[in-house]
Scaffold this motif. Structure first.
Motif, mmCIF file in Angstrom:
data_model
loop_
_atom_site.group_PDB
_atom_site.id
_atom_site.type_symbol
_atom_site.label_atom_id
_atom_site.label_comp_id
_atom_site.label_asym_id
_atom_site.label_seq_id
_atom_site.Cartn_x
_atom_site.Cartn_y
_atom_site.Cartn_z
ATOM 1 N N ARG A 75 0.825 -1.206 0.000
ATOM 2 C CA ARG A 75 0.000 0.000 0.000
ATOM 3 C C ARG A 75 0.862 1.260 0.000
ATOM 4 N NH1 ARG A 75 -2.807 -3.607 3.413
ATOM 5 N NH2 ARG A 75 -4.967 -3.952 2.744
ATOM 6 N N VAL A 76 0.300 2.319 -0.580
ATOM 7 C CA VAL A 76 0.909 3.633 -0.522
ATOM 8 C C VAL A 76 -0.001 4.512 0.332
ATOM 9 C CG1 VAL A 76 1.752 5.619 -1.821
ATOM 10 C CG2 VAL A 76 1.902 3.321 -2.823
ATOM 11 N N TRP A 77 0.528 5.000 1.449
ATOM 12 C CA TRP A 77 -0.233 5.854 2.349
ATOM 13 C C TRP A 77 0.128 7.322 2.123
ATOM 14 C CZ3 TRP A 77 -3.756 4.193 6.139
ATOM 15 C CH2 TRP A 77 -3.812 2.804 6.366
ATOM 16 N N ASP A 78 -0.881 8.195 2.128
ATOM 17 C CA ASP A 78 -0.660 9.630 2.166
ATOM 18 C C ASP A 78 -0.584 10.012 3.641
ATOM 19 O OD1 ASP A 78 -0.875 12.429 2.219
ATOM 20 O OD2 ASP A 78 -2.066 12.473 0.397
ATOM 21 N N SER A 79 0.587 10.402 4.103
ATOM 22 C CA SER A 79 0.791 10.643 5.532
ATOM 23 C C SER A 79 0.052 11.877 6.033
ATOM 24 C CB SER A 79 2.284 10.785 5.830
ATOM 25 O OG SER A 79 2.801 11.976 5.245
ATOM 26 N N VAL A 109 -5.056 5.640 2.588
ATOM 27 C CA VAL A 109 -4.432 4.852 1.528
ATOM 28 C C VAL A 109 -4.629 5.565 0.202
ATOM 29 C CG1 VAL A 109 -4.434 2.664 0.282
ATOM 30 C CG2 VAL A 109 -4.745 2.683 2.765
ATOM 31 N N ALA A 110 -3.518 5.927 -0.438
ATOM 32 C CA ALA A 110 -3.579 6.605 -1.733
ATOM 33 C C ALA A 110 -3.616 5.607 -2.882
ATOM 34 C CB ALA A 110 -2.376 7.539 -1.888
ATOM 35 N N HIS A 111 -3.041 4.433 -2.678
ATOM 36 C CA HIS A 111 -3.022 3.423 -3.740
ATOM 37 C C HIS A 111 -2.672 2.073 -3.129
ATOM 38 C CE1 HIS A 111 -2.631 1.724 -7.750
ATOM 39 N NE2 HIS A 111 -1.505 1.162 -7.362
ATOM 40 N N THR A 112 -3.249 1.026 -3.694
ATOM 41 C CA THR A 112 -2.915 -0.348 -3.324
ATOM 42 C C THR A 112 -2.495 -1.098 -4.581
ATOM 43 O OG1 THR A 112 -4.509 -0.353 -1.510
ATOM 44 C CG2 THR A 112 -3.725 -2.494 -2.275
ATOM 45 N N TRP A 131 7.953 -1.900 -8.416
ATOM 46 C CA TRP A 131 6.755 -1.152 -8.769
ATOM 47 C C TRP A 131 7.147 0.283 -9.133
ATOM 48 C CZ3 TRP A 131 2.556 -4.396 -8.417
ATOM 49 C CH2 TRP A 131 2.641 -5.475 -7.529
ATOM 50 N N ASP A 132 6.461 0.858 -10.112
ATOM 51 C CA ASP A 132 6.680 2.249 -10.506
ATOM 52 C C ASP A 132 5.660 3.116 -9.775
ATOM 53 O OD1 ASP A 132 6.878 4.746 -11.796
ATOM 54 O OD2 ASP A 132 7.445 3.816 -13.694
ATOM 55 N N LEU A 133 6.125 4.046 -8.954
ATOM 56 C CA LEU A 133 5.220 4.871 -8.168
ATOM 57 C C LEU A 133 4.499 5.924 -9.005
ATOM 58 C CD1 LEU A 133 7.358 5.356 -4.924
ATOM 59 C CD2 LEU A 133 5.336 3.926 -5.232
#
Length: 293
Positions: free
Chosen positions: A189-193, A198-201, A238-240
């Motif tokens: 997961r990508v979290w927006d702090s 969660v910004a993206h899974t 993975w490419d962000l």
């Protein structure tokens, strides 16, 4: 076999803290130091270009010199095994997490005890990520939660829970307000702090995701997988920026890949990554081709 091995001389690549590369010489010539911990070492992280911090089953954290191997500072305060250690590079603050459900902050040049406590998780803390300026800390646990803390006050300023999200690792994206997290639910997961959302899974893998890392330019992230008998145990790139799917996979371990990391890149070096595994091997890969070094 011993006579045959004694006639074979080969060199391996040695990565230095400044990103340059040298040769270590014949096999077995790598630098070794006296044990600093009295039990198994569970985590290690860079602190400064010439320092590292480690944590162990002996309940302690330790700051050591990469170059001399000398132990410079020991942190004692946890009641159980230290599971994770981290620091913002070039910061004087060190963070440690433990099976005692707590996180502590230590000053490299401060008093002997912790300068801040971060209690609040219900189970073992398994993830730590600190912002580049060391003002914010994200923690993750097997209690399915991710928390955000103000490192100055010790206050929990955000808490998010996701069912079955047993956190295995956290890392901060350089120069961005985003945190990468791997989980036993097989996702990254990508979290927006900023809002702790969660910004993206990324698409779920077939096995537990054990570890993650982010490239220094903030463009890519890595995750590693559990596995056995040659099934699973890969690392995934993975490419962000293009978050629809994986870029590359690195397959070759026979047991769980326990850790993955982007290696420092020298002027004449292709980008590389390293993986470690329960199969007792460490592999270095060409990031772009997945070829092994």
């Amino acid at each position: 076999m011993g006579k045959l091995q004694s006639k074979i001389s080969f060199h391996t690549t040695k990565y230095r803290a400044d990103g340059s590369v040298g040769q270590t010489g014949p096999a077995g010539a790598s630098r070794q130091h006296s044990p600093a911990h009295t039990d198994a070492v569970t985590s290690v992280a860079a602190l400064k270009p010439d320092l590292c911090v480690s944590g162990g089953k002996d309940k302690s954290g330790l700051v050591s010199s990469w170059r001399s191997g000398a132990a410079l500072r020991r942190f004692i305060g946890h009641e159980r095994e230290v599971t994770k250690v981290t620091s913002a590079l070039d910061s004087s603050r060190v963070f440690s997490a433990s099976r005692d459900k707590t996180v502590m902050m230590w000053e490299l040049h401060g008093t002997s005890g912790p300068s801040q406590h971060f209690p609040g998780h219900d189970l073992v803390v398994t993830g730590l990520a600190v912002s580049p300026d060391a003002s914010q800390l994200c923690t993750g646990s097997r209690d399915n939660t991710v928390c955000k803390w103000d490192t100055e006050t010790g206050e929990c300023v955000g808490r998010a829970a996701i069912s079955r999200n047993l956190v295995t690792h956290l890392c901060w994206v350089p120069g961005e307000p985003y945190v990468i997290q791997t989980s036993e639910d097989k996702t990254t997961r990508v979290w927006d702090s900023r809002e702790l959302q969660v910004a993206h899974t990324f698409p779920a893998k077939q096995h537990i995701q054990t570890c993650c890392d982010v490239s220094q330019d903030g463009r890519y992230c890595l995750s590693s997988s559990s596995g056995s008998a040659g099934h699973g145990a890969e690392a995934t790139l993975w490419d962000l920026r293009q978050t629809k799917g994986r870029v590359c996979e690195y397959k070759g371990h026979f047991q769980t890949t326990t850790s993955c990391v982007f290696l420092p890149r020298g002027p004449a070096l292709a980008p590389s990554i390293a993986t470690s595994s329960s199969d007792s091997t460490v592999k270095v890969w060409d990031q772009d081709t997945a070829g092994r070094g």
